[in-house]
Design an enzyme around this catalytic site. Sequence first.
Site, PDB file in Angstrom:
ATOM      1  N   ASN A  18     -12.970  -3.206   2.390  1.00  0.00           N
ATOM      2  CA  ASN A  18     -14.032  -2.279   2.672  1.00  0.00           C
ATOM      3  C   ASN A  18     -14.799  -2.311   1.339  1.00  0.00           C
ATOM      4  O   ASN A  18     -14.623  -2.311   0.013  1.00  0.00           O
ATOM      5  CB  ASN A  18     -13.351  -0.888   2.527  1.00  0.00           C
ATOM      6  CG  ASN A  18     -12.565  -0.630   3.680  1.00  0.00           C
ATOM      7  OD1 ASN A  18     -12.819  -0.943   4.893  1.00  0.00           O
ATOM      8  ND2 ASN A  18     -11.355  -0.079   3.561  1.00  0.00           N
TER       9      ASN A  18
ATOM     10  N   HIS B 283     -10.369  -5.618  -3.374  1.00  0.00           N
ATOM     11  CA  HIS B 283      -8.906  -5.686  -2.760  1.00  0.00           C
ATOM     12  C   HIS B 283      -9.143  -5.994  -1.463  1.00  0.00           C
ATOM     13  O   HIS B 283     -10.285  -5.473  -0.779  1.00  0.00           O
ATOM     14  CB  HIS B 283      -8.138  -4.612  -2.934  1.00  0.00           C
ATOM     15  CG  HIS B 283      -8.740  -3.167  -2.454  1.00  0.00           C
ATOM     16  ND1 HIS B 283      -9.603  -2.752  -3.205  1.00  0.00           N
ATOM     17  CD2 HIS B 283      -8.355  -2.363  -1.411  1.00  0.00           C
ATOM     18  CE1 HIS B 283      -9.951  -1.301  -2.625  1.00  0.00           C
ATOM     19  NE2 HIS B 283      -9.366  -1.447  -1.482  1.00  0.00           N
TER      20      HIS B 283
ATOM     21  N   ASP C 236       1.006  -1.004  -0.108  1.00  0.00           N
ATOM     22  CA  ASP C 236      -0.054  -0.168   0.133  1.00  0.00           C
ATOM     23  C   ASP C 236       0.862   1.238   0.069  1.00  0.00           C
ATOM     24  O   ASP C 236       1.999   1.261   0.765  1.00  0.00           O
ATOM     25  CB  ASP C 236      -0.855  -0.086   1.288  1.00  0.00           C
ATOM     26  CG  ASP C 236      -2.046   1.034   1.194  1.00  0.00           C
ATOM     27  OD1 ASP C 236      -3.322   0.537   1.212  1.00  0.00           O
ATOM     28  OD2 ASP C 236      -1.863   2.078   1.154  1.00  0.00           O
ATOM     29  N   ILE C 237       0.540   2.120  -0.727  1.00  0.00           N
ATOM     30  CA  ILE C 237       1.408   3.285  -1.041  1.00  0.00           C
ATOM     31  C   ILE C 237       1.302   4.309   0.142  1.00  0.00           C
ATOM     32  O   ILE C 237       1.966   5.132   0.446  1.00  0.00           O
ATOM     33  CB  ILE C 237       1.106   4.311  -2.253  1.00  0.00           C
ATOM     34  CG1 ILE C 237       2.110   5.046  -2.851  1.00  0.00           C
ATOM     35  CG2 ILE C 237      -0.436   4.913  -1.886  1.00  0.00           C
ATOM     36  CD1 ILE C 237       1.750   5.564  -4.237  1.00  0.00           C
TER      37      ILE C 237
ATOM     38  N   HIS D 286      -6.982  -5.887   2.349  1.00  0.00           N
ATOM     39  CA  HIS D 286      -5.794  -5.168   2.838  1.00  0.00           C
ATOM     40  C   HIS D 286      -5.245  -6.214   3.807  1.00  0.00           C
ATOM     41  O   HIS D 286      -6.071  -7.048   4.424  1.00  0.00           O
ATOM     42  CB  HIS D 286      -6.278  -3.936   3.725  1.00  0.00           C
ATOM     43  CG  HIS D 286      -6.640  -2.819   3.144  1.00  0.00           C
ATOM     44  ND1 HIS D 286      -6.007  -1.627   2.844  1.00  0.00           N
ATOM     45  CD2 HIS D 286      -8.064  -2.577   2.539  1.00  0.00           C
ATOM     46  CE1 HIS D 286      -6.843  -0.790   2.143  1.00  0.00           C
ATOM     47  NE2 HIS D 286      -8.181  -1.484   1.883  1.00  0.00           N
TER      48      HIS D 286
ATOM     49  N   GLU E 168     -12.066   3.232  -1.322  1.00  0.00           N
ATOM     50  CA  GLU E 168     -11.555   4.579  -2.090  1.00  0.00           C
ATOM     51  C   GLU E 168     -11.259   3.990  -3.662  1.00  0.00           C
ATOM     52  O   GLU E 168     -11.493   4.976  -4.353  1.00  0.00           O
ATOM     53  CB  GLU E 168     -10.169   4.863  -1.576  1.00  0.00           C
ATOM     54  CG  GLU E 168      -9.475   6.021  -2.251  1.00  0.00           C
ATOM     55  CD  GLU E 168      -8.002   5.943  -1.684  1.00  0.00           C
ATOM     56  OE1 GLU E 168      -6.988   6.305  -2.157  1.00  0.00           O
ATOM     57  OE2 GLU E 168      -7.732   5.860  -0.295  1.00  0.00           O
ATOM     58  N   VAL E 169     -10.930   2.865  -3.611  1.00  0.00           N
ATOM     59  CA  VAL E 169     -10.760   2.358  -5.001  1.00  0.00           C
ATOM     60  C   VAL E 169     -11.883   1.456  -5.408  1.00  0.00           C
ATOM     61  O   VAL E 169     -11.850   0.389  -4.734  1.00  0.00           O
ATOM     62  CB  VAL E 169      -9.047   1.877  -5.113  1.00  0.00           C
ATOM     63  CG1 VAL E 169      -8.887   1.309  -6.488  1.00  0.00           C
ATOM     64  CG2 VAL E 169      -8.216   2.681  -4.679  1.00  0.00           C
TER      65      VAL E 169
HETATM   66  P1  AMP Z   1      -9.664   1.249   0.174  1.00  0.00           P
HETATM   67  O1  AMP Z   1      -9.975   2.404   1.062  1.00  0.00           O
HETATM   68  O2  AMP Z   1     -10.197   0.131   0.866  1.00  0.00           O
HETATM   69  O3  AMP Z   1     -10.361   1.439  -1.147  1.00  0.00           O
HETATM   70  O4  AMP Z   1      -8.050   1.083   0.095  1.00  0.00           O
HETATM   71  C1  AMP Z   1      -7.499   1.744  -0.930  1.00  0.00           C
HETATM   72  C2  AMP Z   1      -5.887   1.637  -0.762  1.00  0.00           C
HETATM   73  O5  AMP Z   1      -5.311   1.631  -1.790  1.00  0.00           O
HETATM   74  C3  AMP Z   1      -5.770   2.662   0.174  1.00  0.00           C
HETATM   75  O6  AMP Z   1      -4.938   2.193   1.395  1.00  0.00           O
HETATM   76  C4  AMP Z   1      -4.565   3.511  -0.529  1.00  0.00           C
HETATM   77  O7  AMP Z   1      -3.487   3.988   0.227  1.00  0.00           O
HETATM   78  C5  AMP Z   1      -4.060   2.530  -1.514  1.00  0.00           C
HETATM   79  N1  AMP Z   1      -3.454   3.162  -2.702  1.00  0.00           N
HETATM   80  C6  AMP Z   1      -4.104   4.012  -3.552  1.00  0.00           C
HETATM   81  N2  AMP Z   1      -3.214   4.096  -4.613  1.00  0.00           N
HETATM   82  C7  AMP Z   1      -2.393   3.342  -4.534  1.00  0.00           C
HETATM   83  C8  AMP Z   1      -1.249   2.893  -5.391  1.00  0.00           C
HETATM   84  N3  AMP Z   1      -1.059   3.623  -6.523  1.00  0.00           N
HETATM   85  N4  AMP Z   1      -0.473   2.169  -5.033  1.00  0.00           N
HETATM   86  C9  AMP Z   1      -0.623   1.317  -4.050  1.00  0.00           C
HETATM   87  N5  AMP Z   1      -1.647   1.572  -3.001  1.00  0.00           N
HETATM   88  C10 AMP Z   1      -2.342   2.751  -3.384  1.00  0.00           C
END
Ligand code: AMP
Length: 120
Positions: A91, A104, A33-34, A106, A99-100
């Site tokens: 999530n 996925h 995770d970034i 974690h 967020e994405v």
């Molecule tokens: P969620 O809130 O469950 O959708 O988690 C999305 C996760 O993706 C967050 O913890 C971000 O820090 C992570 N994230 C977003 N962009 C990137 C990226 N380019 N590389 C790695 N992790 C990312």
Amino acid sequence: MSYDMNNIFAKIIRGEIPSDKVYEDAHVLAFKDIRPQAKVHVLIIPKGPYISSQDFSEKASDVEIVAFNRAIAKVAKAAGVAVTGYRVIANTGPDGRPEVPHYHVHILGGQNMGRMVSLD
Ligand code: AMP
């Protein structure tokens, strides 16, 4: 809601943006995770176009689902937390607040993760 082919994880799968890869096979990719929220914070994603846990569990093939679950153990070993333990979080949907919009989980560990959630 339809799958957004331009979400950030789709771009990582296509190799359009880099990731710090931890594990990869035909169906699954895992990368750090970034913005890590624990000493170990790895994301595991299916390579197929699934929006969420709900979408993946409903529509993915048995092969994809088995590969994804097997990958959790492989990633935990690769990340050094298979023995010490870890938390798996997905999530999902409006209340889960992802967020994405690409499924996925974690993997969080490398430290005591404390209580699971605060209900305050
Ligand atoms: P969620 O809130 O469950 O959708 O988690 C999305 C996760 O993706 C967050 O913890 C971000 O820090 C992570 N994230 C977003 N962009 C990137 C990226 N380019 N590389 C790695 N992790 C990312």
